[in-house]
Design an enzyme around this catalytic site. Structure first.
Site, short mmCIF file in Angstrom:
data_model
loop_
_atom_site.label_atom_id
_atom_site.label_comp_id
_atom_site.label_asym_id
_atom_site.label_seq_id
_atom_site.Cartn_x
_atom_site.Cartn_y
_atom_site.Cartn_z
CB CYS A 60 -73.78 38.51 63.83
SG CYS A 60 -73.25 39.60 62.51
CG HIS B 123 -75.68 41.86 66.62
ND1 HIS B 123 -74.55 41.37 67.23
CD2 HIS B 123 -75.36 42.05 65.33
CE1 HIS B 123 -73.59 41.26 66.34
NE2 HIS B 123 -74.05 41.68 65.17
CD GLU C 231 -75.94 40.59 70.62
OE1 GLU C 231 -76.90 39.97 70.10
OE2 GLU C 231 -74.93 40.92 69.97
#
Ligand code: GLN
Length: 235
Positions: free
Chosen positions: A87, A198, A200
């Site tokens: 991002c 994302h 994560e």
């Protein structure tokens, strides 16, 4: 140049000036890397790979310059340091930005133009399953099944997309459906990898695993390159 040997765990830094640092550290640790925060110039020199997290690229850019991180980061990227940007991290790795702040700089390295906040206000954040071009284990040198198959559940938060990509850039994923269908949202160029989304935030570690493979391979190549002059001497 990193000082770690190939016998030790790869040491992967997470740029920790701003953004979602902790989740990346956890993902990298779960994959068997030594995950460390990077905030100071000397810490940039001590990693085998680096993650630039999501956050706010305009703020990250200002802090990177204020903390004297820009010069060592640009240099190490030019030397071939593996870097994964998520991002805002994708924006930091892009050679060119559309809709950036007038004074906004990137570190660069990826021959792409990113458009900041590209998906627009109404669809600030959304999730979608994407087809992903997983690396071929035979090509990447990884033995055995990697488990890296199937779509990725991608979470987009005020995300950029890749507006234009140069010939050396490999497209790994595009938006599959909706008004932004076809837009490029994951790329790789050499040791640099970036996603608009994302990985994560969930429990799926496959995107991080792709990056850890790049770091491991690069370390192997580096150790080979360090040994070859000695071999020539004794030949
Ligand atoms: N819109 C942010 C930027 O321009 C990126 C958002 C994110 O990283 N989640 O940097």
């Amino acid at each position: 140049m990193s000082t770690t040997s190939t016998l030790t765990l790869p040491r992967i830094g997470v740029l920790a000036v701003q953004g979602d640092v902790r989740e990346h550290l956890a993902a990298l640790t779960a994959l068997g890397a030594e995950a460390v925060t990077v905030r100071r110039p000397d810490e940039v020199e001590q990693v085998d790979g680096l993650v630039i997290p999501g956050g706010e690229s305009t703020v990250m850019d200002k802090l990177v310059r204020a903390f004297d991180l820009r010069e060592p980061l640009v240099r190490r990227i030019a030397e071939g340091l593996p870097v994964y940007g998520s991002c805002a991290g994708m924006i930091m790795l892009a050679d060119r930005i559309a809709d950036g702040r007038p004074d906004q700089q990137t570190l660069g390295g990826l021959d792409i133009t990113v458009r900041r906040n590209a998906f627009g206000r109404q669809v600030d954040s959304f999730e979608q399953d994407l087809d992903y071009a997983w690396s071929d284990p035979a090509v990447s040198g990884t033995t055995g099944p990697t488990g890296r198959t199937g779509p990725v559940h991608a979470v987009f938060i005020r995300a950029p997309w890749v507006e234009q990509a140069g010939p050396a850039v490999q497209v790994l994923a595009r938006v599959g459906e909706g008004p932004a269908a076809g837009k490029i949202v994951a790329v790789r160029q050499g040791n640099l990898m970036a996603t608009s989304f994302h990985p994560e935030v969930g429990a799926d570690r496959r995107i991080h695993a792709e990056f850890v493979s790049i770091v491991r391979e690069h370390r192997l190549q580096q150790s080979g390159a360090r040994q070859s002059p000695e071999r020539e001497d004794t030949a």
